[in-house]
Each structure stands twice: as structure tokens, then as C-alpha cells.
Design an enzyme around this catalytic site. Structure first.
Site, PDB file in Angstrom:
ATOM      1  N   LYS A  38       0.850  -1.210   0.000  1.00  0.00           N
ATOM      2  CA  LYS A  38       0.000   0.000   0.000  1.00  0.00           C
ATOM      3  C   LYS A  38       0.880   1.254   0.000  1.00  0.00           C
ATOM      4  O   LYS A  38       2.077   1.175   0.269  1.00  0.00           O
ATOM      5  CB  LYS A  38      -0.907  -0.017   1.232  1.00  0.00           C
ATOM      6  CG  LYS A  38      -0.156  -0.013   2.570  1.00  0.00           C
ATOM      7  CD  LYS A  38      -1.092  -0.335   3.729  1.00  0.00           C
ATOM      8  CE  LYS A  38      -0.342  -0.310   5.060  1.00  0.00           C
ATOM      9  NZ  LYS A  38      -1.157  -0.858   6.147  1.00  0.00           N
ATOM     10  N   ARG A 135     -11.096   0.144  14.165  1.00  0.00           N
ATOM     11  CA  ARG A 135     -10.938   0.875  12.905  1.00  0.00           C
ATOM     12  C   ARG A 135     -12.009   0.417  11.929  1.00  0.00           C
ATOM     13  O   ARG A 135     -12.933   1.158  11.631  1.00  0.00           O
ATOM     14  CB  ARG A 135      -9.517   0.653  12.353  1.00  0.00           C
ATOM     15  CG  ARG A 135      -9.193   1.493  11.149  1.00  0.00           C
ATOM     16  CD  ARG A 135      -7.711   1.499  10.826  1.00  0.00           C
ATOM     17  NE  ARG A 135      -7.202   0.216  10.351  1.00  0.00           N
ATOM     18  CZ  ARG A 135      -5.929   0.012   9.961  1.00  0.00           C
ATOM     19  NH1 ARG A 135      -5.060   1.006  10.013  1.00  0.00           N
ATOM     20  NH2 ARG A 135      -5.537  -1.170   9.538  1.00  0.00           N
ATOM     21  N   HIS A 165      -6.548  -7.124  12.732  1.00  0.00           N
ATOM     22  CA  HIS A 165      -5.302  -6.352  12.683  1.00  0.00           C
ATOM     23  C   HIS A 165      -4.898  -5.944  14.088  1.00  0.00           C
ATOM     24  O   HIS A 165      -5.718  -5.465  14.861  1.00  0.00           O
ATOM     25  CB  HIS A 165      -5.520  -5.114  11.797  1.00  0.00           C
ATOM     26  CG  HIS A 165      -4.262  -4.340  11.530  1.00  0.00           C
ATOM     27  ND1 HIS A 165      -3.099  -4.921  11.076  1.00  0.00           N
ATOM     28  CD2 HIS A 165      -3.985  -3.017  11.654  1.00  0.00           C
ATOM     29  CE1 HIS A 165      -2.170  -3.978  10.930  1.00  0.00           C
ATOM     30  NE2 HIS A 165      -2.678  -2.826  11.279  1.00  0.00           N
ATOM     31  N   ARG A 221       0.557 -10.956   6.978  1.00  0.00           N
ATOM     32  CA  ARG A 221       0.644  -9.771   6.118  1.00  0.00           C
ATOM     33  C   ARG A 221       1.908  -8.985   6.460  1.00  0.00           C
ATOM     34  O   ARG A 221       1.965  -8.300   7.470  1.00  0.00           O
ATOM     35  CB  ARG A 221      -0.592  -8.877   6.317  1.00  0.00           C
ATOM     36  CG  ARG A 221      -1.920  -9.573   6.040  1.00  0.00           C
ATOM     37  CD  ARG A 221      -3.091  -8.628   6.168  1.00  0.00           C
ATOM     38  NE  ARG A 221      -3.161  -7.959   7.450  1.00  0.00           N
ATOM     39  CZ  ARG A 221      -3.746  -8.462   8.536  1.00  0.00           C
ATOM     40  NH1 ARG A 221      -4.348  -9.643   8.503  1.00  0.00           N
ATOM     41  NH2 ARG A 221      -3.752  -7.780   9.667  1.00  0.00           N
ATOM     42  N   TYR A 266      15.798  30.366   7.048  1.00  0.00           N
ATOM     43  CA  TYR A 266      14.602  31.083   7.531  1.00  0.00           C
ATOM     44  C   TYR A 266      14.633  31.219   9.052  1.00  0.00           C
ATOM     45  O   TYR A 266      14.968  30.275   9.766  1.00  0.00           O
ATOM     46  CB  TYR A 266      13.344  30.304   7.167  1.00  0.00           C
ATOM     47  CG  TYR A 266      13.003  30.346   5.695  1.00  0.00           C
ATOM     48  CD1 TYR A 266      12.722  31.551   5.051  1.00  0.00           C
ATOM     49  CD2 TYR A 266      12.939  29.170   4.954  1.00  0.00           C
ATOM     50  CE1 TYR A 266      12.396  31.575   3.702  1.00  0.00           C
ATOM     51  CE2 TYR A 266      12.614  29.181   3.607  1.00  0.00           C
ATOM     52  CZ  TYR A 266      12.344  30.398   2.983  1.00  0.00           C
ATOM     53  OH  TYR A 266      12.021  30.408   1.648  1.00  0.00           O
ATOM     54  N   CYS A 313      14.378  24.063   4.293  1.00  0.00           N
ATOM     55  CA  CYS A 313      13.433  24.822   3.459  1.00  0.00           C
ATOM     56  C   CYS A 313      12.637  23.836   2.597  1.00  0.00           C
ATOM     57  O   CYS A 313      12.835  22.633   2.666  1.00  0.00           O
ATOM     58  CB  CYS A 313      14.169  25.795   2.551  1.00  0.00           C
ATOM     59  SG  CYS A 313      15.428  26.784   3.374  1.00  0.00           S
ATOM     60  N   ASP A 315      12.927  23.360  -0.596  1.00  0.00           N
ATOM     61  CA  ASP A 315      13.719  22.737  -1.667  1.00  0.00           C
ATOM     62  C   ASP A 315      15.212  22.669  -1.393  1.00  0.00           C
ATOM     63  O   ASP A 315      15.956  22.176  -2.247  1.00  0.00           O
ATOM     64  CB  ASP A 315      13.536  23.534  -2.969  1.00  0.00           C
ATOM     65  CG  ASP A 315      12.126  24.032  -3.127  1.00  0.00           C
ATOM     66  OD1 ASP A 315      11.230  23.187  -3.204  1.00  0.00           O
ATOM     67  OD2 ASP A 315      11.921  25.260  -3.120  1.00  0.00           O
TER      68      ASP A 315
HETATM   69  C1  LIG Z   1      -0.552  -1.735   6.923  1.00  0.00           C
HETATM   70  C2  LIG Z   1      -1.148  -2.990   7.343  1.00  0.00           C
HETATM   71  C3  LIG Z   1      -0.358  -4.135   7.526  1.00  0.00           C
HETATM   72  C4  LIG Z   1       1.146  -4.101   7.495  1.00  0.00           C
HETATM   73  O1  LIG Z   1       1.632  -3.588   8.719  1.00  0.00           O
HETATM   74  P1  LIG Z   1       3.192  -3.504   9.018  1.00  0.00           P
HETATM   75  O2  LIG Z   1       3.296  -2.991  10.404  1.00  0.00           O
HETATM   76  O3  LIG Z   1       3.743  -2.529   8.030  1.00  0.00           O
HETATM   77  O4  LIG Z   1       3.724  -4.860   8.814  1.00  0.00           O
HETATM   78  C5  LIG Z   1      -1.009  -5.325   7.771  1.00  0.00           C
HETATM   79  N1  LIG Z   1      -2.360  -5.388   7.871  1.00  0.00           N
HETATM   80  C6  LIG Z   1      -3.146  -4.300   7.739  1.00  0.00           C
HETATM   81  C7  LIG Z   1      -4.617  -4.440   7.881  1.00  0.00           C
HETATM   82  C8  LIG Z   1      -2.581  -3.073   7.492  1.00  0.00           C
HETATM   83  O5  LIG Z   1      -3.362  -1.994   7.378  1.00  0.00           O
END
Ligand SMILES: *Cc1c(COP(=O)(O)O)cnc(C)c1O
Length: 396
Positions: A38, A135, A165, A221, A266, A313, A315
Site C-alpha cells: 500500500k 478501525r 489487525h 501480512r 529562515y 526549506c 527545496d
Molecule cells: C498496513 C497494514 C499491515 C502491514 O503492517 P506492518 O506494520 O507494516 O507490517 C497489515 N495489515 C493491515 C490491515 C494493514 O493496514
């Protein structure tokens, strides 16, 4: 890279492969991996990362339908899961492309099934269970189990996956993550009591993979660890040895000597305490280089640390090269990565600036081309220099 003389991000695909193998070694043989790519592969480029990890993964996870479509457009045919909630408008494309949405309400599943039927398809989805993250996802209770049983009979969907998650698997105390696993497994039992068995169960993120929490299921994951970073300082490093993937390289554009009392950048937050040589680096927060490194970060020039003077800054920023003998205009500058005996990790920048390592890599912007290295060769590049604006109505 000759064509990238201002700044570029180097992406070490050998390190990516090393990280995948290191994770694989820490997993039970039967457990498959989903590669999380992602946010354009955490800023590393989702497509080249997806290609590089292909031998190690059963599929990919992205955050949005559009991110999934980008992978498909680049010929990636393995299963893709969208981890967030997909708007109904994206269902036709998801169905057509075999991209799995995450679902957890009756409305989502009924709408998706109806559309799939219309298109003559029976399409896979993954169910999200909320075991403590608050979430997305269904609550792991009897009512949800009843709903899943009922949804399993819809003609247009296949209940392929069931996941949750972890909110706190990266903390020293793993009790919270274990509690989430218990609630998840309890829900699996509620489903089993109803004769529902969902084939792909997956819970572990990188922290889970490294600490073996939730890794005994069908899949895990992997996210941040693909990119060579540990989820946090509190996660043990020993089980999975990771190598950093992203480097950030630039070149000195200008060097001058300043007199004592001269203010830099700055706000004049830095005043030279003595005569100094300072170098200008043509990178800034407009590239995603964190402004919170003002007066705190450092870069590497000729293998030595050059501290940032004053504010970063949009850039450009200035560094102290007084002690770096021979430092000259056009010298390479390492903002992230190794230069001889010194190394700057993304985590070092996060610590110095009070930022977050995941965010720093995601934020490396479109002005920064990515250059991909494998076995000592540049095997591809990605830049946004040809970005275009589509005109529908010219402003007259
Ligand atoms: C982003 C995400 C992951 C990966 O998490 P990491 O900490 O980067 O390994 C896994 N599952 C879900 C649902 C996520 O949103």
C-alpha cells in the site's frame, strides 16, 4: 544515475529479497505471506516491489482499489486484497479484476454479491473482524457469526478470507496482541459451530511475524519489514534480520565560507559561532525530507557526518562541512543510507526529528525519482517528471 543529478531514492531489491527470506525462515512452513504494498509500497514503488517479492508471496495487499488496479495494469495476476473499505462505485472494477475487497456489513456484501451476479461472477472477499483496533471490521460476537453464515449463502460472493489487525503488537508487552488473537480465534470457533470455515485466515503484521504472534494461521501480512525496518524499537531484532532498502542521495550545489555571527536559513535560528564552511543541499520538505530535522538532522559527505544548520526549506537546506576536508560542489550527499563507515537509517531521522519511520518513507515525494538496484545493476527507474494535467475546460 546520470539523469538524476539533484536527488534520487535508491531501492535495494537484494535487501528486499533478503528481508523476505529472513521472514520466511521465522514462519512455520505452511504459513503463506501476503506482501503489503500500500501507499506505493511504503514510498518504495509498489510495482517493482511486487515484482521483487513475487517468489515469496501468495498475494498482495493494498489500501485502495486504485492501488490494486495499478498492480493489475502492470501484469500482476496474483490475488490482491484491499485492506480498507472500498466505495460501492469501485465494485465493478474489483469484480472484473479479481481484486478482493474487505467487508464486514450486510449492506456491503449484499450489494457486492448482487453486482457480481449481474456480471456473471462469483467473487472472493475477505472479512475484517474488529478485535481491538476499533478501525474497521465486525465485532467478534454471535450476531456477527450469524451474519457471516447468512452471507456465505449469497450467490455472488465467496468468503475467502477472515482477518484482524493488531493495534499494539509492536509494544514490549505482547499481552494486548495476544488478547486480540484470543478474540479472533473465539470468533473462528463461533463460525465453526455454524459450519462455516473460511479458508484463508490471517492476522499477523510485521510485528506479529517477527514475534511469532498469529503466525500459525494460513497467512501473514508483511509490511514494513519488507522495506527493511522494524515496526518499533520495542520489537526484538534477533528473530528476523532486516536490511535497509531505501537510500536517499543528493549532491552539493554550493559551498561557501561564512563569518562568525552569520545567520543561516529562515528565521535565523542558527548563527555561526565561528568562521564556517557550509554546503547547500538541493532537497527539502517539498521532497518529503522532514522539516522537523531543522537543526537536528545530519547527512553524510565523504563518509563523514555533516549536521543540518538552521531550518530545512521546501527545496534546500544547509549543512556544516567545516570539518570535512575536501568537500566540494557536486560531491555526493547521503541523506539516508551508507557512506563508507557511517550509515543513516530512516529510524535515525525519525528519532532525531521526533517523526515516525513509516511516515518518512511514505512521504518521500513525487519530485524524487526512484532507482532500482538488483545484483549491482540498475534494473529500472520510476519518476513523475512527465506528470500531466488533463484539461477539460481551459481557463480563459
Ligand atoms: C498496513 C497494514 C499491515 C502491514 O503492517 P506492518 O506494520 O507494516 O507490517 C497489515 N495489515 C493491515 C490491515 C494493514 O493496514
Amino acid at each position: 544515475m546520470e539523469q538524476y543529478r539533484r536527488v534520487y531514492a535508491s531501492i535495494d531489491l537484494d535487501a528486499v529479497k533478503h528481508n523476505m527470506e529472513a521472514m520466511q525462515k521465522n514462519l512455520p512452513k505452511e504459513t503463506g505471506m501476503i506482501g503489503v504494498v500500500k501507499a506505493d509500497g511504503y514510498g518504495h514503488g509498489s510495482v517493482p516491489i511486487a515484482y521483487a517479492i513475487a517468489p515469496y508471496v501468495s498475494g498482495y495487499a493494498v489500501a485502495t482499489a486504485e492501488e490494486g488496479l495499478i498492480l493489475r495494469r502492470h501484469g500482476i495476476t496474483k490475488p490482491i486484497l484491499v485492506l480498507g473499505v472500498s466505495p460501492k462505485k469501485s465494485y465493478p472494477e474489483l469484480i472484473a479484476q479479481g481484486i478482493r475487497p474487505t467487508m464486514f456489513t450486510r449492506e456491503q456484501m449484499e450489494a457486492f454479491s448482487a453486482l457480481a451476479c449481474q456480471m456473471g461472477e462469483k467473487s472472493p472477499i475477505h472479512l475484517a473482524v474488529d478485535t481491538g483496533m476499533s478501525r474497521i471490521g465486525m465485532m467478534p460476537d454471535e450476531a456477527s457469526a450469524d451474519l457471516v453464515k447468512e452471507m456465505g449463502e449469497l450467490p455472488g460472493i465467496i468468503l475467502e478470507g477472515l482477518f484482524t489487525h493488531f493495534a499494539r503488537a509492536d509494544e514490549e508487552d505482547i499481552l494486548d496482541a495476544k488478547g486480540q488473537m484470543e478474540r479472533y480465534l473465539h470468533f473462528v470457533r463461533l463460525l465453526e459451530e455454524r459450519g462455516v470455515n473460511i479458508p484463508i485466515k490471517h492476522c499477523a503484521n510485521s510485528a506479529g511475524i517477527i514475534r511469532s504472534i498469529g503466525t500459525g494461521l494460513d497467512m501473514v501480512r508483511a509490511g514494513i519489514s519488507i522495506y527493511g525496518m522494524y515496526p518499533s524499537d520495542e520489537v526484538e531484532k534477533e528473530p528476523v534480520s532486516l536490511q535497509p532498502v531505501m537510500g536517499l542521495k543528493s549532491f552539493i550545489t554550493y559551498i561557501k565560507t561564512i563569518e562568525p555571527g552569520t545567520k543561516v536559513s529562515y528565521g535565523g535560528t542558527f548563527a555561526a559561532p565561528k568562521k564556517m564552511r557550509i554546503a547547500t543541499i538541493p532537497v527539502g520538505y517539498g521532497d518529503g525530507y522532514p522539516r522537523n530535522l531543522s537543526g537536528k538532522g545530519w547527512v553524510l559527505i565523504r563518509g563523514k557526518k555533516a549536521p543540518i544548520l538552521g531550518r530545512v526549506c521546501m527545496d534546500q537546506f544547509m549543512v556544516d562541512v567545516t570539518e570535512i576536508e575536501g568537500a566540494a560542489e557536486e560531491d555526493p550527499v547521503t541523506l539516508i543510507g551508507r557512506d563508507r563507515d557511517e550509515e543513516i537509517l530512516v529510524e535515525d531521522l525519525a528519532k532525531a526529528g521526533g517523526g515516525f519511520h513509516y511516515e518518512i518513507v511514505c512521504d518521500i515525494g513525487k519530485r524524487v525519482p526512484r532507482v532500482y538496484f538488483l545484483e549491482g545493476r540498475v534494473i529500472g527507474t520510476k519518476d513523475y517528471f512527465q506528470d500531466t494535467y488533463q484539461v477539460f475546460f481551459p481557463i480563459s
